[in-house]
Design a protein around this motif. Structure first.
Motif, PDB file in Angstrom:
ATOM      1  N   ASP A  93       0.837  -1.195   0.000  1.00 34.25           N
ATOM      2  CA  ASP A  93       0.000   0.000   0.000  1.00 34.25           C
ATOM      3  C   ASP A  93       0.874   1.247   0.000  1.00 34.25           C
ATOM      4  O   ASP A  93       1.925   1.272   0.617  1.00 34.25           O
ATOM      5  CB  ASP A  93      -0.905   0.007   1.245  1.00 34.25           C
ATOM      6  CG  ASP A  93      -2.372  -0.041   0.862  1.00 34.25           C
ATOM      7  OD1 ASP A  93      -2.651  -0.094  -0.346  1.00 34.25           O
ATOM      8  OD2 ASP A  93      -3.225  -0.021   1.765  1.00 34.25           O
ATOM      9  N   CYS A  94       0.386   2.294  -0.651  1.00 32.91           N
ATOM     10  CA  CYS A  94       1.242   3.446  -0.904  1.00 32.91           C
ATOM     11  C   CYS A  94       1.059   4.574   0.100  1.00 32.91           C
ATOM     12  O   CYS A  94       1.448   5.699  -0.159  1.00 32.91           O
ATOM     13  CB  CYS A  94       0.983   3.942  -2.319  1.00 32.91           C
ATOM     14  SG  CYS A  94      -0.767   4.061  -2.671  1.00 32.91           S
ATOM     15  N   HIS A  95       0.443   4.277   1.247  1.00 33.03           N
ATOM     16  CA  HIS A  95       0.284   5.308   2.265  1.00 33.03           C
ATOM     17  C   HIS A  95       0.018   4.638   3.613  1.00 33.03           C
ATOM     18  O   HIS A  95      -0.351   3.467   3.659  1.00 33.03           O
ATOM     19  CB  HIS A  95      -0.906   6.216   1.931  1.00 33.03           C
ATOM     20  CG  HIS A  95      -2.187   5.453   1.814  1.00 33.03           C
ATOM     21  ND1 HIS A  95      -2.635   4.935   0.620  1.00 33.03           N
ATOM     22  CD2 HIS A  95      -3.094   5.083   2.748  1.00 33.03           C
ATOM     23  CE1 HIS A  95      -3.766   4.292   0.819  1.00 33.03           C
ATOM     24  NE2 HIS A  95      -4.070   4.352   2.101  1.00 33.03           N
ATOM     25  N   LEU A  96       0.213   5.373   4.685  1.00 34.39           N
ATOM     26  CA  LEU A  96      -0.200   4.893   6.005  1.00 34.39           C
ATOM     27  C   LEU A  96      -1.641   5.321   6.227  1.00 34.39           C
ATOM     28  O   LEU A  96      -2.073   6.353   5.739  1.00 34.39           O
ATOM     29  CB  LEU A  96       0.671   5.503   7.103  1.00 34.39           C
ATOM     30  CG  LEU A  96       2.145   5.091   7.126  1.00 34.39           C
ATOM     31  CD1 LEU A  96       2.845   5.795   8.292  1.00 34.39           C
ATOM     32  CD2 LEU A  96       2.294   3.588   7.243  1.00 34.39           C
ATOM     33  N   GLY A 122       6.818   6.877   0.989  1.00 36.86           N
ATOM     34  CA  GLY A 122       7.223   7.872   0.003  1.00 36.86           C
ATOM     35  C   GLY A 122       6.217   7.998  -1.128  1.00 36.86           C
ATOM     36  O   GLY A 122       6.094   7.100  -1.959  1.00 36.86           O
ATOM     37  N   ASN A 123       5.472   9.107  -1.122  1.00 31.50           N
ATOM     38  CA  ASN A 123       4.364   9.275  -2.069  1.00 31.50           C
ATOM     39  C   ASN A 123       3.801  10.676  -1.851  1.00 31.50           C
ATOM     40  O   ASN A 123       3.586  11.082  -0.719  1.00 31.50           O
ATOM     41  CB  ASN A 123       3.308   8.204  -1.749  1.00 31.50           C
ATOM     42  CG  ASN A 123       2.066   8.277  -2.617  1.00 31.50           C
ATOM     43  OD1 ASN A 123       1.845   9.230  -3.352  1.00 31.50           O
ATOM     44  ND2 ASN A 123       1.246   7.260  -2.514  1.00 31.50           N
ATOM     45  N   LEU A 124       3.559  11.408  -2.922  1.00 30.15           N
ATOM     46  CA  LEU A 124       3.057  12.782  -2.772  1.00 30.15           C
ATOM     47  C   LEU A 124       1.545  12.881  -2.975  1.00 30.15           C
ATOM     48  O   LEU A 124       0.988  13.969  -2.961  1.00 30.15           O
ATOM     49  CB  LEU A 124       3.755  13.723  -3.765  1.00 30.15           C
ATOM     50  CG  LEU A 124       5.240  14.003  -3.515  1.00 30.15           C
ATOM     51  CD1 LEU A 124       5.787  14.928  -4.585  1.00 30.15           C
ATOM     52  CD2 LEU A 124       5.468  14.597  -2.134  1.00 30.15           C
ATOM     53  N   ILE A 125       0.881  11.740  -3.190  1.00 27.89           N
ATOM     54  CA  ILE A 125      -0.544  11.829  -3.487  1.00 27.89           C
ATOM     55  C   ILE A 125      -1.423  11.381  -2.312  1.00 27.89           C
ATOM     56  O   ILE A 125      -1.939  12.205  -1.579  1.00 27.89           O
ATOM     57  CB  ILE A 125      -0.881  11.075  -4.793  1.00 27.89           C
ATOM     58  CG1 ILE A 125      -0.044  11.705  -5.935  1.00 27.89           C
ATOM     59  CG2 ILE A 125      -2.365  11.198  -5.118  1.00 27.89           C
ATOM     60  CD1 ILE A 125      -0.149  11.034  -7.241  1.00 27.89           C
ATOM     61  N   CYS A 126      -1.569  10.059  -2.096  1.00 27.23           N
ATOM     62  CA  CYS A 126      -2.596   9.664  -1.124  1.00 27.23           C
ATOM     63  C   CYS A 126      -2.266   9.886   0.353  1.00 27.23           C
ATOM     64  O   CYS A 126      -3.210  10.016   1.137  1.00 27.23           O
ATOM     65  CB  CYS A 126      -3.128   8.267  -1.362  1.00 27.23           C
ATOM     66  SG  CYS A 126      -1.940   7.095  -1.902  1.00 27.23           S
ATOM     67  N   PRO A 127      -0.992   9.938   0.798  1.00 33.24           N
ATOM     68  CA  PRO A 127      -0.797  10.230   2.234  1.00 33.24           C
ATOM     69  C   PRO A 127      -1.541  11.497   2.673  1.00 33.24           C
ATOM     70  O   PRO A 127      -1.994  11.601   3.807  1.00 33.24           O
ATOM     71  CB  PRO A 127       0.717  10.403   2.361  1.00 33.24           C
ATOM     72  CG  PRO A 127       1.267   9.509   1.309  1.00 33.24           C
ATOM     73  CD  PRO A 127       0.304   9.672   0.151  1.00 33.24           C
TER      74      PRO A 127
HETATM   75 ZN    ZN Z   1      -1.827   5.258  -1.186  1.00 32.84          ZN
END
Ligand code: ZN
Ligand code: MG
Length: 221
Positions: A93-96, A122-127
């Motif tokens: 998954d791309c966010h916590l 590390g991700n600038l969208i969904c976090p």
């Molecule tokens: Zn995500």
């Protein structure tokens, strides 16, 4: 489409409730928590390590490390620095989210922590869309990523309390227009507290650390 919108809304609502529970646990124990977001390679772990190094020795710290894979490279660096760290493996998954952070919080001795640093994936969208229950949202933007990031990822810039411009030591080698970058930030988040630093050399950390120490002591007052 309408049904999908309903489902997404329900997910967000339950996340919001869990975030509030996390916040209650943190507040009951007077723990000030920050959520550190950035793209991969912006220097989150190095930034956290440099922050740990600069804080007063009597400040009690805890770290939650979010990673998409079960590698403990970052968590190992934190524990090597003598800090209690809990790793969250998001399983790709791309966010916590608030549920994951709640489980990690339960593994920490909150009574023995003044400041909790949460390293997001590390991700600038969904976090940006998932509340965790922390007190302050920090975004690290590093100069090699380019000066157009606020224009391309406006949502994450809108929801933050502090912006860290990292890797200032590389500025002489880059076409990074600081004025253009800061103008983009100002449109999205006027008056945003911003610190330009190099997590590698420690340059610029004094002001960031002063801000953080003040927040932690306010939280305990
Ligand atoms: Zn995500
Ligand atoms: Mg990292």
């Amino acid at each position: 489409m309408k049904q999908r919108v309903e489902i997404v809304k329900r997910i967000m609502d339950s996340n919001e409730q869990l975030a509030q529970q996390n916040r209650q646990k943190l507040d009951q124990n007077q723990v000030f928590a920050i959520n550190v977001m950035a793209s991969p390679g912006a220097g989150k772990t190095t930034f956290i390590l440099q922050t740990i190094k600069g804080l007063p020795e009597n400040m009690r710290l805890g770290v939650i490390e979010g990673d998409t894979a079960p590698v403990t490279i970052d968590a190992d660096k934190i524990t090597a620095a003598g800090m209690p760290a809990v790793q969250i493996n998001t399983g790709g998954d791309c966010h916590l989210d608030a549920n994951m952070v709640g489980l990690a919080i339960d593994q920490l001795d909150l009574q023995d922590i003044d400041l909790l640093l949460i390293e997001n994936v590390g991700n600038l969208i969904c976090p940006a869309g998932f509340a965790l229950g922390n007190h302050a949202n920090i975004l690290i933007s590093s100069t090699p990523e380019g000066d157009d990031k606020p224009y391309k990822y406006p949502n994450i810039y809108r929801g933050i309390d502090v912006l860290i411009i990292n890797k200032t030591d590389l500025l002489p080698h880059l076409d990074f227009n600081m004025d253009y970058f800061r103008e983009g930030v100002e449109i999205l988040n006027p008056g945003l507290k911003t610190f330009a630093v190099s997590a590698k050399t420690g340059e610029g950390f004094d002001q960031w650390l002063a801000w953080l120490e003040e927040k932690v002591s306010e939280n305990q007052a």
